[in-house]
Scaffold this motif. Sequence first.
Motif, PDB file in Angstrom:
ATOM      1  N   GLN A 167      43.955  51.113  26.353  1.00 16.97           N
ATOM      2  CA  GLN A 167      42.512  51.221  26.568  1.00 16.97           C
ATOM      3  C   GLN A 167      42.158  52.186  27.696  1.00 16.97           C
ATOM      4  OE1 GLN A 167      40.650  47.478  27.464  1.00 16.97           O
ATOM      5  NE2 GLN A 167      38.586  48.335  27.592  1.00 16.97           N
ATOM      6  N   ASN A 168      42.922  52.130  28.793  1.00 17.55           N
ATOM      7  CA  ASN A 168      42.549  52.871  29.995  1.00 17.55           C
ATOM      8  C   ASN A 168      42.909  54.353  29.889  1.00 17.55           C
ATOM      9  OD1 ASN A 168      43.290  53.864  32.934  1.00 17.55           O
ATOM     10  ND2 ASN A 168      41.786  52.225  33.120  1.00 17.55           N
ATOM     11  N   GLU A 169      41.942  55.226  30.216  1.00 20.08           N
ATOM     12  CA  GLU A 169      42.139  56.668  30.071  1.00 20.08           C
ATOM     13  C   GLU A 169      43.156  57.218  31.070  1.00 20.08           C
ATOM     14  OE1 GLU A 169      41.093  58.663  27.665  1.00 20.08           O
ATOM     15  OE2 GLU A 169      40.213  56.893  26.728  1.00 20.08           O
ATOM     16  N   HIS A 305      32.487  47.631  30.086  1.00 16.98           N
ATOM     17  CA  HIS A 305      33.216  48.887  30.258  1.00 16.98           C
ATOM     18  C   HIS A 305      34.455  48.713  31.130  1.00 16.98           C
ATOM     19  CE1 HIS A 305      30.019  51.198  28.368  1.00 16.98           C
ATOM     20  NE2 HIS A 305      29.161  50.533  29.083  1.00 16.98           N
ATOM     21  N   ASN A 308      38.073  50.727  30.878  1.00 18.89           N
ATOM     22  CA  ASN A 308      38.059  51.934  30.046  1.00 18.89           C
ATOM     23  C   ASN A 308      38.546  53.132  30.857  1.00 18.89           C
ATOM     24  OD1 ASN A 308      37.094  50.526  27.864  1.00 18.89           O
ATOM     25  ND2 ASN A 308      34.978  51.149  28.130  1.00 18.89           N
TER      26      ASN A 308
END
Length: 343
Positions: A167-169, A305, A308
């Motif tokens: 999920q995490n950029e 959010h 993210n």
Amino acid sequence: MLRFLRNIISYINFLFLKIIFGRKSDNSTNSIIFLNTGSMGDVMISSILMENESLFRNYENLYFICRSEYSDLFFSYKGLFNLIFINIKRYRFNIFYRIYFLNKLHKINARRFYHITAERGIINDEISLLSGSHDVFTTCSRHTYLGNFFGKLNDKKYTGILYPDVQNEYEKHSLLIKEITGVNEIEIYNRHFFSFDKNIFYPEYITIAPLSSDKRKQWSIEKYKELADIISQKYNVELIADKKNINNLNYIKSDNPNINFRITNLKELISLINYSSLFIGNDSGPAHIAFKLNKKSIIIIKEEHYNNCFPFDLKNNNVRYITENKNGNITVGDISEILKHLL
């Protein structure tokens, strides 16, 4: 329905351009192109590539594409990456610019292309898939602007969709660097990426970025005003925002002489954050700059959010993440209490 109709028109344009630019390179060079057409915060996440550029020395040429309005983020960069800035509005509405830009990518003759934008749409898919690169990958499986129909069509055109369960950029970027280079240890913070103006700011102040380009990520303006008033009793406060938000900045400042704001360009914004004692803001572009500078920060994140883009590096005691639910449960007192422990 309107978005679907726009996507139909854009997809027809894509199919037309595919006739001209659909050919992939047979004799590609050992070059890599990265594309991020997202917001300022997204581009700052991708700067982790430049911070670890020494790991890419086995490649012939490196290219990074982002929106032209963020070119000043790289004003002091003189590294290995060749920077390509794209005017997205012009690309969307000017067919000649569109053809010129795609032709420019074809001339690079890249072996691999990585679409690392956090959200996919027809335009950034088109640039990726018609770049002429031999292999085209994306780290985004979310069809935010494509919709499921066009998203599934385009998914099949990529060589691969990487890290669909991540999920995490920041984590996606880190995994990508490790996969490409084969190195497990990478740099997260690198102050040498930026340069600073030392002459234009107060001896001691706190920066607050109360606004976000994505209103869904924004904490209450009224709460920011109350918080700024409290902080201004001990510190100077510098508000950060662009000129289109000047009414909100005036509202927060009111007649308080210890609260200031200036309409800054990106070069000044970076220096303003760097020389502050602490940064407070939403999950937004300025927050990512503060993170890159390893600045003491309080980042207010909306529950939906969470994870993210933030939080990242939870072991860093300089950065405190606080999550607000849909009922707006985070109070000014909560932020003030965290502030006492950081200063």
